[in-house]
Design a protein around this motif. Structure first.
Motif, short mmCIF file in Angstrom:
data_model
loop_
_atom_site.label_atom_id
_atom_site.label_comp_id
_atom_site.label_asym_id
_atom_site.label_seq_id
_atom_site.Cartn_x
_atom_site.Cartn_y
_atom_site.Cartn_z
N ALA A 368 0.83 -1.21 0.00
CA ALA A 368 0.00 0.00 0.00
C ALA A 368 0.87 1.26 0.00
O ALA A 368 0.57 2.23 -0.72
N ASN A 369 1.94 1.23 0.77
CA ASN A 369 2.84 2.39 0.82
C ASN A 369 3.48 2.64 -0.54
O ASN A 369 3.60 3.78 -0.98
N ALA A 372 0.87 4.01 -2.92
CA ALA A 372 0.55 5.41 -2.61
C ALA A 372 1.63 6.33 -3.13
O ALA A 372 1.35 7.43 -3.65
N ARG A 373 2.88 5.87 -3.00
CA ARG A 373 3.99 6.71 -3.48
C ARG A 373 3.95 6.85 -5.00
O ARG A 373 4.17 7.92 -5.55
N GLN A 376 1.47 9.33 -6.35
CA GLN A 376 1.75 10.76 -6.12
C GLN A 376 2.27 11.41 -7.39
O GLN A 376 3.14 10.85 -8.06
#
Ligand code: FES
Ligand SMILES: [Fe+2]
Length: 379
Positions: A368-369, A372-373, A376
């Motif tokens: 998930a991290n 998400a990155r 961006q």
């Protein structure tokens, strides 16, 4: 109907003990005490002086002179003795006053505390015992195979003061989850064994794909560690780092401390790296420094937590936490008189954490991290 637990859990914490743990404590590297000067050490609630006599032996005495309280660590080496800066009384490494230059005779009671020392594998150790006894035969510091040989680098050593009670660092032995949240690693295997004066942590882990990597050429994929405390303060970690190109770097990491007082301790850690075809002489030393700096980042992450956290005697645990209470029971053996050590403090205890559920949650979070990155906008 299931019972409703609506009472609020309270943190319980007694003041940190003012008694200091019985056991061998490492004071650092022998080479750092070998400059012919007396060295001052704040430890065990007092001040000590470390000096190397002309006969070559390293001695550790209470620093405060039993004559009028002068500080021997401000004194001068005269032959095998340390001379007090106040009135020049000469103290030998055995704790006895050998000479009073202006006096007719040395009072028979002129004896100060001399600490039992051990020089081994490049390190200086002293034995602390609140009961004033000598170390039992079976309580030893194990030899480190490879130390001082051509196949391994010398120690690369770090020293720092931490302003909290040293129980905090001991808790790390059983704390699997903090490796993910604080240290950016993904524990896959985690087991503890306590027996006698030894407490061991077996750890296998990968690196978090969403976290920064240590500096260096090859990509680190994980590590395997067998880390044991021998007594209350000296840990030897047999630590191997794994890399993407299939190579392994074998290291020995020392993690040790000695108490300054009830609420502060000196933390030291040192690393040596095994030389190999991939890691010849200088490259191995450069690797020791790079990996040591990586370990330093890890300790600073712990220190940042310890600085702000509360002391807690009754941690509230879930099933995937390690055996904090059993570890503290083991640790308690060093804080009671030898005659009061109970079987449950020293009996063999083993516990392996089931990592299935934590890994499921952690892999999901890492993915998930990363997602998400990537989502961006690039600025
Ligand atoms: S206080 Fe040390 S010699 Fe007097
Ligand atoms: Fe940690």
């Amino acid at each position: 109907m299931t019972a409703v637990h609506d009472e609020v859990r309270q943190i319980e914490a007694e003041a940190a003990p003012t008694r200091f743990a019985r056991g061998w404590h490492c004071l650092g590297l022998v080479r750092d005490y070998s400059d012919g000067e007396p060295h001052s050490i704040q430890a065990f609630g007092t001040k000590l002086v470390v000096f190397r006599g002309a006969d070559g032996s390293l001695n550790v005495l209470d620093a405060f002179c039993r004559h009028m309280g002068g500080d021997l660590s401000d004194g001068e080496l005269k032959g095998n003795e340390i001379a007090c800066p106040f009135h020049d009384w000469r103290w030998g490494g055995d704790g006895r006053c050998k000479q009073i230059p202006y006096g007719r005779r040395v009072p028979p009671l002129a004896r100060t505390r001399a600490w039992t020392t051990l020089e081994q594998d490049g390190m200086l150790f002293i034995w602390n015992d609140p009961e004033g006894k000598q170390p039992p035969q079976d309580i030893t510091v194990p030899r480190i195979e490879g130390a001082g040989t051509e196949q391994w680098t010398d120690w690369h050593w770090y020293t720092t003061v931490v302003d909290t009670n040293c129980r905090e660092i001991i808790d790390n032995v059983v704390d699997m989850a903090h490796f993910f949240y604080i240290h950016g690693s993904l524990p896959t295997y985690f087991k503890n064994v306590f027996e006698g004066h030894v407490a061991t942590q077996y750890f296998d882990g990968g690196s978090r794909a969403d976290m920064p990597e240590p500096e260096g050429s090859a990509k680190m994929t994980g590590s395997t560690s067998i880390a044991s405390y021998y007594g209350p303060s000296f840990m030897i970690d047999d630590l191997t780092y794994h890399y993407e190109d299939g190579s392994d770097y074998k290291t020995i990491l020392i993690n040790c401390h000695y108490p300054i007082d009830a609420n502060s301790f000196v933390l030291m850690y040192g690393i040596m790296v095994q030389k190999s075809e991939k890691l010849p002489g200088d490259v191995a030393m450069a690797t020791a420094i790079a990996l040591g700096d990586w370990v330093k980042v890890g300790f600073e992450q712990d220190v940042a937590i310890w600085k702000r956290k509360a002391r807690i005697d009754n941690p509230l645990l879930c099933e995937e936490d390690g055996p904090v209470y059993q570890l503290r029971r083991w640790y308690q053996q060093f804080y009671v008189d030898a005659a009061d050590v109970r079987p449950e403090m020293v009996d063999r205890f083993e516990f392996e954490i089931d990592t299935t559920r934590p890994l499921e949650a952690w892999n999901k979070q890492v993915q998930a991290n990363i997602a998400a990155r990537q989502a961006q906008p690039v600025s």
